[in-house]
Scaffold this motif. Structure first.
Motif, PDB file in Angstrom:
ATOM      1  N   SER A 155       0.808  -1.221   0.000  1.00 52.97           N
ATOM      2  CA  SER A 155       0.000   0.000   0.000  1.00 52.97           C
ATOM      3  C   SER A 155       0.841   1.271   0.000  1.00 52.97           C
ATOM      4  N   SER A 188      -6.680  -1.296 -11.691  1.00 58.88           N
ATOM      5  CA  SER A 188      -7.231  -1.339 -10.344  1.00 58.88           C
ATOM      6  C   SER A 188      -6.234  -2.048  -9.439  1.00 58.88           C
ATOM      7  N   ARG A 189      -6.468  -1.943  -8.163  1.00 60.59           N
ATOM      8  CA  ARG A 189      -5.571  -2.606  -7.214  1.00 60.59           C
ATOM      9  C   ARG A 189      -6.380  -3.114  -6.027  1.00 60.59           C
ATOM     10  N   ASP A 190      -5.837  -4.165  -5.420  1.00 59.25           N
ATOM     11  CA  ASP A 190      -6.404  -4.721  -4.200  1.00 59.25           C
ATOM     12  C   ASP A 190      -5.264  -4.779  -3.196  1.00 59.25           C
ATOM     13  N   ASN A 191      -5.213  -3.824  -2.305  1.00 56.24           N
ATOM     14  CA  ASN A 191      -4.095  -3.761  -1.361  1.00 56.24           C
ATOM     15  C   ASN A 191      -4.102  -4.925  -0.375  1.00 56.24           C
ATOM     16  N   LYS A 231      -4.697  -7.919  -1.206  1.00 53.33           N
ATOM     17  CA  LYS A 231      -4.129  -9.064  -1.928  1.00 53.33           C
ATOM     18  C   LYS A 231      -2.774  -8.739  -2.553  1.00 53.33           C
TER      19      LYS A 231
END
Length: 127
Positions: A30, A71-74, A76
């Motif tokens: 992150s 997009s992002r998934d912090n 994961k």
């Protein structure tokens, strides 16, 4: 330090869709702004998309605007690039990059602003 591993590339027909992913190691994902670049044979590396640490700021290269979504998934440790309406000229090696900026939520669009790079995943769009 962070290690980046891309996946999801492949062969797709023109007009189709593909999603590539980039998984990052470490517990501080992150704190990194992330970006996607691409490089086709005989061409310079091209900025595709970038996303800030929080995901609140996003930028796209002109050639992919309206077709690609980053997009992002912090949770994961993963950043994604959804590619729609693919064209043969999108054929390239797609490379993920990370920019360590724990006190900034900006987006970077220039390759030298990034600190770490993955190995890339091949995307081929057939006509």
């Amino acid at each position: 330090q962070v290690q980046l591993v891309e996946s999801g590339g492949g062969l797709v027909a023109a007009g189709g869709s593909l999603r590539v992913s980039c998984a990052a190691s470490g517990r501080t994902f992150s704190m990194y702004a992330m970006g996607w670049f691409r490089q086709a044979p005989g061409k310079e590396r091209e900025f595709v998309a970038g996303i800030s640490r929080s995901g609140d700021s996003i930028s796209y290269g002109d050639s992919v605007k309206g077709r690609f979504t980053i997009s992002r998934d912090n949770a994961k440790n993963t950043v994604y690039l959804q590619m729609n309406s693919l064209k043969p000229e999108d054929t390239a090696v797609y490379v993920c990059a990370a920019r360590y900026r724990p006190y900034s939520d900006s987006v970077a669009a220039i390759s030298f602003e990034y600190d770490y790079w993955g190995q890339g995943t091949q995307v081929t769009v057939s006509s």
